[in-house]
Design a protein around this motif. Sequence first.
Motif, PDB file in Angstrom:
ATOM      1  N   PHE A  22     -29.435 -39.487  35.813  1.00  0.00           N
ATOM      2  CA  PHE A  22     -28.519 -40.628  35.801  1.00  0.00           C
ATOM      3  C   PHE A  22     -27.072 -40.168  35.666  1.00  0.00           C
ATOM      4  O   PHE A  22     -26.187 -40.661  36.374  1.00  0.00           O
ATOM      5  CB  PHE A  22     -28.876 -41.568  34.649  1.00  0.00           C
ATOM      6  N   GLU A  23     -26.819 -39.233  34.755  1.00  0.00           N
ATOM      7  CA  GLU A  23     -25.447 -38.803  34.477  1.00  0.00           C
ATOM      8  C   GLU A  23     -24.966 -37.729  35.441  1.00  0.00           C
ATOM      9  O   GLU A  23     -23.907 -37.871  36.065  1.00  0.00           O
ATOM     10  CB  GLU A  23     -25.341 -38.283  33.028  1.00  0.00           C
ATOM     11  N   LEU A  24     -25.725 -36.636  35.561  1.00  0.00           N
ATOM     12  CA  LEU A  24     -25.259 -35.492  36.344  1.00  0.00           C
ATOM     13  C   LEU A  24     -25.710 -35.557  37.798  1.00  0.00           C
ATOM     14  O   LEU A  24     -24.975 -35.148  38.694  1.00  0.00           O
ATOM     15  CB  LEU A  24     -25.750 -34.190  35.701  1.00  0.00           C
ATOM     16  N   GLY A  25     -26.929 -36.066  38.023  1.00  0.00           N
ATOM     17  CA  GLY A  25     -27.413 -36.174  39.393  1.00  0.00           C
ATOM     18  C   GLY A  25     -26.542 -37.105  40.214  1.00  0.00           C
ATOM     19  O   GLY A  25     -26.196 -36.816  41.363  1.00  0.00           O
ATOM     20  N   HIS A  26     -26.163 -38.228  39.610  1.00  0.00           N
ATOM     21  CA  HIS A  26     -25.288 -39.183  40.305  1.00  0.00           C
ATOM     22  C   HIS A  26     -23.921 -38.557  40.565  1.00  0.00           C
ATOM     23  O   HIS A  26     -23.351 -38.710  41.651  1.00  0.00           O
ATOM     24  CB  HIS A  26     -25.138 -40.450  39.470  1.00  0.00           C
ATOM     25  N   PHE A  77     -27.492 -33.383  22.706  1.00  0.00           N
ATOM     26  CA  PHE A  77     -28.211 -33.521  23.974  1.00  0.00           C
ATOM     27  C   PHE A  77     -28.728 -34.945  24.150  1.00  0.00           C
ATOM     28  O   PHE A  77     -28.578 -35.558  25.213  1.00  0.00           O
ATOM     29  CB  PHE A  77     -29.368 -32.514  23.998  1.00  0.00           C
ATOM     30  N   GLY A  78     -29.301 -35.489  23.083  1.00  0.00           N
ATOM     31  CA  GLY A  78     -29.810 -36.854  23.155  1.00  0.00           C
ATOM     32  C   GLY A  78     -28.705 -37.889  23.304  1.00  0.00           C
ATOM     33  O   GLY A  78     -28.863 -38.871  24.034  1.00  0.00           O
ATOM     34  N   GLY A  79     -27.593 -37.666  22.615  1.00  0.00           N
ATOM     35  CA  GLY A  79     -26.479 -38.592  22.734  1.00  0.00           C
ATOM     36  C   GLY A  79     -25.922 -38.637  24.141  1.00  0.00           C
ATOM     37  O   GLY A  79     -25.535 -39.697  24.649  1.00  0.00           O
ATOM     38  N   ALA A  80     -25.893 -37.471  24.795  1.00  0.00           N
ATOM     39  CA  ALA A  80     -25.365 -37.396  26.155  1.00  0.00           C
ATOM     40  C   ALA A  80     -26.325 -37.977  27.184  1.00  0.00           C
ATOM     41  O   ALA A  80     -25.907 -38.726  28.084  1.00  0.00           O
ATOM     42  CB  ALA A  80     -25.039 -35.939  26.501  1.00  0.00           C
ATOM     43  N   PHE A  81     -27.603 -37.644  27.072  1.00  0.00           N
ATOM     44  CA  PHE A  81     -28.523 -37.953  28.166  1.00  0.00           C
ATOM     45  C   PHE A  81     -29.594 -39.002  27.847  1.00  0.00           C
ATOM     46  O   PHE A  81     -30.437 -39.295  28.699  1.00  0.00           O
ATOM     47  CB  PHE A  81     -29.187 -36.661  28.643  1.00  0.00           C
ATOM     48  N   ILE A  82     -29.556 -39.552  26.648  1.00  0.00           N
ATOM     49  CA  ILE A  82     -30.447 -40.675  26.328  1.00  0.00           C
ATOM     50  C   ILE A  82     -29.626 -41.916  25.964  1.00  0.00           C
ATOM     51  O   ILE A  82     -29.777 -42.971  26.580  1.00  0.00           O
ATOM     52  CB  ILE A  82     -31.423 -40.317  25.191  1.00  0.00           C
ATOM     53  N   ALA A  83     -28.744 -41.754  24.978  1.00  0.00           N
ATOM     54  CA  ALA A  83     -27.925 -42.906  24.561  1.00  0.00           C
ATOM     55  C   ALA A  83     -27.039 -43.402  25.690  1.00  0.00           C
ATOM     56  O   ALA A  83     -26.762 -44.604  25.789  1.00  0.00           O
ATOM     57  CB  ALA A  83     -27.070 -42.522  23.351  1.00  0.00           C
ATOM     58  N   GLY A  84     -26.604 -42.475  26.571  1.00  0.00           N
ATOM     59  CA  GLY A  84     -25.706 -42.852  27.657  1.00  0.00           C
ATOM     60  C   GLY A  84     -26.299 -43.870  28.612  1.00  0.00           C
ATOM     61  O   GLY A  84     -25.747 -44.962  28.804  1.00  0.00           O
ATOM     62  N   GLN A 156     -19.842 -39.068  23.588  1.00  0.00           N
ATOM     63  CA  GLN A 156     -18.407 -39.037  23.877  1.00  0.00           C
ATOM     64  C   GLN A 156     -18.082 -38.054  24.998  1.00  0.00           C
ATOM     65  O   GLN A 156     -17.271 -38.352  25.879  1.00  0.00           O
ATOM     66  CB  GLN A 156     -17.642 -38.659  22.605  1.00  0.00           C
ATOM     67  N   ILE A 157     -18.737 -36.902  24.998  1.00  0.00           N
ATOM     68  CA  ILE A 157     -18.496 -35.904  26.039  1.00  0.00           C
ATOM     69  C   ILE A 157     -18.894 -36.442  27.409  1.00  0.00           C
ATOM     70  O   ILE A 157     -18.133 -36.341  28.380  1.00  0.00           O
ATOM     71  CB  ILE A 157     -19.265 -34.603  25.746  1.00  0.00           C
ATOM     72  N   ILE A 158     -20.088 -37.025  27.506  1.00  0.00           N
ATOM     73  CA  ILE A 158     -20.567 -37.487  28.807  1.00  0.00           C
ATOM     74  C   ILE A 158     -19.760 -38.689  29.283  1.00  0.00           C
ATOM     75  O   ILE A 158     -19.527 -38.864  30.492  1.00  0.00           O
ATOM     76  CB  ILE A 158     -22.078 -37.816  28.753  1.00  0.00           C
ATOM     77  N   GLU A 159     -19.301 -39.528  28.355  1.00  0.00           N
ATOM     78  CA  GLU A 159     -18.466 -40.663  28.734  1.00  0.00           C
ATOM     79  C   GLU A 159     -17.111 -40.179  29.245  1.00  0.00           C
ATOM     80  O   GLU A 159     -16.607 -40.661  30.265  1.00  0.00           O
ATOM     81  CB  GLU A 159     -18.276 -41.618  27.559  1.00  0.00           C
ATOM     82  N   ASP A 160     -16.507 -39.228  28.542  1.00  0.00           N
ATOM     83  CA  ASP A 160     -15.226 -38.670  28.982  1.00  0.00           C
ATOM     84  C   ASP A 160     -15.357 -38.028  30.352  1.00  0.00           C
ATOM     85  O   ASP A 160     -14.489 -38.192  31.219  1.00  0.00           O
ATOM     86  CB  ASP A 160     -14.725 -37.629  27.979  1.00  0.00           C
ATOM     87  N   LEU A 161     -16.441 -37.292  30.552  1.00  0.00           N
ATOM     88  CA  LEU A 161     -16.690 -36.656  31.848  1.00  0.00           C
ATOM     89  C   LEU A 161     -16.737 -37.691  32.958  1.00  0.00           C
ATOM     90  O   LEU A 161     -16.119 -37.525  34.026  1.00  0.00           O
ATOM     91  CB  LEU A 161     -17.999 -35.867  31.805  1.00  0.00           C
ATOM     92  N   GLY A 162     -17.461 -38.787  32.724  1.00  0.00           N
ATOM     93  CA  GLY A 162     -17.591 -39.821  33.740  1.00  0.00           C
ATOM     94  C   GLY A 162     -16.279 -40.505  34.061  1.00  0.00           C
ATOM     95  O   GLY A 162     -15.938 -40.691  35.233  1.00  0.00           O
ATOM     96  N   TYR A 163     -15.530 -40.869  33.022  1.00  0.00           N
ATOM     97  CA  TYR A 163     -14.247 -41.537  33.240  1.00  0.00           C
ATOM     98  C   TYR A 163     -13.281 -40.641  34.006  1.00  0.00           C
ATOM     99  O   TYR A 163     -12.642 -41.075  34.977  1.00  0.00           O
ATOM    100  CB  TYR A 163     -13.621 -41.936  31.903  1.00  0.00           C
TER     101      TYR A 163
END
Length: 275
Positions: A22-26, A77-84, A156-163
């Motif tokens: 969902f996060e990196l593949g997209h 890891f869970g915060g980035a790829f599960i909570a996201g 926070q890291i994965i959200e910042d990356l996406g934005y």
Amino acid sequence: MTKIQRASIYLFLLFAGIGLEFELGHLSQEEFTQSAGRDLVLNLSVLAAIIIPLYLFSKHLAISLTVSRYILWIAMFGGAFIAGWLSFAGNSLIDILNSHIIKDPAIFNKWTDALTAPFSEEFFKALVAFWVVLMVGKKDLKSVLIAGLGAGFGFQIIEDLGYVARQTQSSQLAAITETINRISGGLASHTLYTAVVSVGIFLMLSQVTQKKEKIFGLWCVVSTVVNHFLWNSPFYETDHRINLLVGFLFAVQVGTFIEVVLYTKKKPDLPFLKQ
């Protein structure tokens, strides 16, 4: 390892696998020009100004509380790829419900972030934190604090990356502005939000805490949700460089986090259940 722990690990990995795609593949399917790709790397490097200090602080706190660092890493890891992706789904569902209540499109667009993220995101990030301590078999306050820090930090890291990635794709100037914006609000953000909320839930539900401690736990949860709500609301927006609301929100969130850390250091081994 109990059967519940083993089942929770496999379920954790299942959800994380969904999140990775969902996060990196997209993101990998997005089309970036060569110059935009260089801008993306540069902008993400600038984000290190907030990411590195937060990580070093979280690691130092884990060491000082004698909490195994793998709890921090698993929670990240869970915060980035599960909570996201769960938060994305939760936000979308709340948006649908709100659209049936708020009929004015202008009002809906102004308030949609405030009416979704504080409730969905704080729930799922805290869920990941408790999921991690369940998997590793820890039931003490210090482990919950570090797991909360990790889950919020990963989110926070994965959200910042996406934005930043989306803004880089649209225009270089917008991406630079977004990167600076993420840094300016990065301290009193998801990392501290989730640490405070997780400890608050622990204190509220623990079988061994007193009434005063449960009230403090309630404050941790409610104040953080309200803080997140106001941060995402139109009240946050101003044409003035001096924003009193931002200062107030920052002081309350960081101050509450300091209180949480001090309390945890005083009772690091506080159990969730009666012995």
